[in-house]
Enzyme design. Structure first.
Site, PDB file in Angstrom:
ATOM      1  CG  HIS A 144       3.120  -3.102  -2.714  1.00 45.32           C
ATOM      2  ND1 HIS A 144       2.329  -3.927  -3.502  1.00 45.32           N
ATOM      3  CD2 HIS A 144       4.327  -3.719  -2.637  1.00 45.32           C
ATOM      4  CE1 HIS A 144       3.020  -4.976  -3.864  1.00 45.32           C
ATOM      5  NE2 HIS A 144       4.243  -4.881  -3.360  1.00 45.32           N
ATOM      6  CG  HIS A 145      -0.337  -1.755  -8.433  1.00 46.05           C
ATOM      7  ND1 HIS A 145      -1.713  -1.622  -8.364  1.00 46.05           N
ATOM      8  CD2 HIS A 145       0.002  -1.371  -9.687  1.00 46.05           C
ATOM      9  CE1 HIS A 145      -2.170  -1.194  -9.521  1.00 46.05           C
ATOM     10  NE2 HIS A 145      -1.161  -1.010 -10.341  1.00 46.05           N
ATOM     11  CB  ALA A 146      -0.784  -5.099  -2.641  1.00 47.21           C
ATOM     12  CG  ASN A 318      -5.034  -3.089  -7.248  1.00 47.62           C
ATOM     13  OD1 ASN A 318      -4.393  -2.353  -7.981  1.00 47.62           O
ATOM     14  ND2 ASN A 318      -4.618  -3.385  -6.011  1.00 47.62           N
TER      15      ASN A 318
END
Length: 483
Positions: A144-146, A318
């Site tokens: 997941h990008h999180a 991120n």
């Protein structure tokens, strides 16, 4: 070494990738490693090797816990163990007898990309894909990008690969405390209020920085800098619209030395500019095939790292911003198209620098979780992305990967691909990861908007060739497995 707590508040920019997720918008990224045949490389050996390195991969033990009533962003909870059957899955490519090619693997990756990750576990999966021709194995990481952006994923990769150079720095390590106990509702609420109160104190400074940034952008524009405005300048094309859950995947490999040689022929052009121009040339051919001739240029949304140049590598989170630039698809001459992209992208970078690369992340801290997520779900449920021009046309990113050959558990890492997610309204993502002397382009598409992503991928070599002012007698080619 500092030990980070087992329970941490999720940063707003990380939480935003959770809020953007809907049944048709999956916010995971893919990393694909192709490993050469090795007698010691088996599924059991791979699993054992990963578990042995789990301490050096802290994001793989972190799961999301929501705050009651959405009073603040969720928290990460680092757990001591993972559920191996859930997270590590086994596939055979090309039927029971194997000998599958790249096309069959790409079809499987499209299926893997089409399903969301479960929120009640750490947000990742590994798919061990056997049966490729030559005895090769593909490992498809779905994260997941999180959990991590491209820069953090690069650092994680360093913790599972080995390189032969003694000069290569030690793999990144990050210590986390762990807990078997999930926080209770009262603890979550108490800490949510305390963190929110501390966060409010940063608001006056953020408002001041934002105002200064906006004034700086206005000065840049008065000085002649130009960059396209999303939505305002994006034309309507068929691969912009409301997404469905399905995904398709394709790859194409170009020579990194060849790209560098062509770049040197064009003054003031960066490698990123050349990547954008290659994407542009391929899209022009695809649009012509489908009798689409937008009067204005397609736009690219380009994720860019907000890390400091000499920042210590990090294993999660991120730090990204976005800039918007033209793909100059309305310019017929390929060299002038490249120059237009280079000029516009340079202006967009100056404007972004004036605004500040951290502004997006700073303001995301104040995103109200429940209202924002509810608005995103309603937008997706109503297929509202089909009601208006897209914010931009396609996502295009370029992440530098490993510069020397690596091994995984003793098996040679032959190739490495990566691709980010789609966002609602944008049916194409082109992500470039370099590996040693290769530039690997990965294309992720929604097949209900762009049904022939493999055809689009096949146009990339010719799109690069038309930018070559002095082609060699025999141009070098890299692998493209037959269908």
């Amino acid at each position: 070494m500092n030990v980070r707590p087992a329970i941490e508040r999720m940063a707003g920019i990380d939480a935003g990738f959770l809020y953007m997720e809907t049944p048709s918008v999956h916010m995971h990224t893919l990393k694909i490693a192709i490993l050469e045949a090795d007698d010691a490389l088996t599924y059991d050996a791979f699993v054992a090797g990963l578990l042995a390195r789990l301490k050096r991969l802290p994001p793989l033990r972190r799961r999301v816990v929501e705050v009651p009533f959405g009073l603040n962003h969720p928290v990460w909870v680092t757990q001591p163990r993972i559920d191996v059957p859930h997270h590590i899955r086994r596939h055979r490519v090309g039927g029971p007898h194997g000998a599958g090619g790249m096309r069959e693997l790409e079809q499987l990756i499209g299926m893997i990309a089409s399903t969301p990750l479960h929120r009640d576990r750490p947000l990742w999966e590994l798919h061990y894909c056997e049966g490729l021709d030559g005895g090769r194995v593909a490992v498809v990481g779905k994260m997941h990008h999180a959990l991590a952006d491209g820069a953090a994923a690069n650092a994680l990769l360093a913790n599972v690969t080995d390189v032969r150079s003694a000069a290569t720095p030690e793999a990144v390590q990050e210590e986390y405390a762990v807990t078997d106990r999930l926080p209770g509702r009262i603890d979550l609420l108490r800490h949510a209020w305390a963190d929110a109160a501390a966060q409010v104190g940063s608001l006056p400074g953020l408002l001041r920085r934002t105002l200064i940034g906006i004034l700086g952008v206005l000065r840049e524009r008065r000085a002649g800098a130009r960059s396209p405005l999303p939505v305002v300048h994006a034309p309507r094309v068929s691969f912009n619209g409301a997404l469905t859950p399905l995904r398709s995947f394709a790859t194409v490999t170009l020579s990194l030395p060849e790209l560098k040689r062509i770049r040197a022929q064009h003054d003031g052009v960066t490698l990123n500019d050349l990547v954008l121009a290659t994407v542009s040339g391929a899209l022009r051919r695809w649009l012509a095939d489908h009798d689409e001739r937008p009067a204005s240029s397609l736009l690219a949304g380009v994720p860019v790292s907000a890390d400091e140049r000499d920042a210590v590598p990090r294993l999660g989170g991120n730090r990204v911003s976005n800039l918007f630039t033209t793909l100059a698809t309305d310019v017929d001459d390929p060299v002038e198209r490249l120059r237009t992209i280079a000029r516009t992208t340079s202006d967009a970078k100056r404007i972004q620098a004036r605004l500040g690369t951290s502004i997006l992340a700073d303001w995301s801290q104040f995103t109200p979780p429940r209202p924002f997520a509810a608005a995103v779900r309603a937008y997706s449920r109503l297929n509202a992305a089909s009601w208006h021009p897209a914010a931009f046309s396609a996502i295009v990113s370029n992440v530098p990967g490993p510069r020397e050959p690596a091994t995984v558990g003793g098996a040679r890492l032959a190739d490495l691909f990566s691709v980010g997610p789609l966002v609602d309204g944008i049916g194409l993502n082109v992500t470039v990861w370099s590996y040693v002397d290769r530039m690997n382009f990965s294309l992720l598409a929604c097949p209900d908007l762009l049904p022939d992503v493999h055809v689009l991928a096949s146009y990339f070599p010719a799109a690069l060739a038309e930018l070559d002012l002095a082609p060699p007698a025999t141009a070098p080619t890299l692998r493209r497995d037959p269908a």
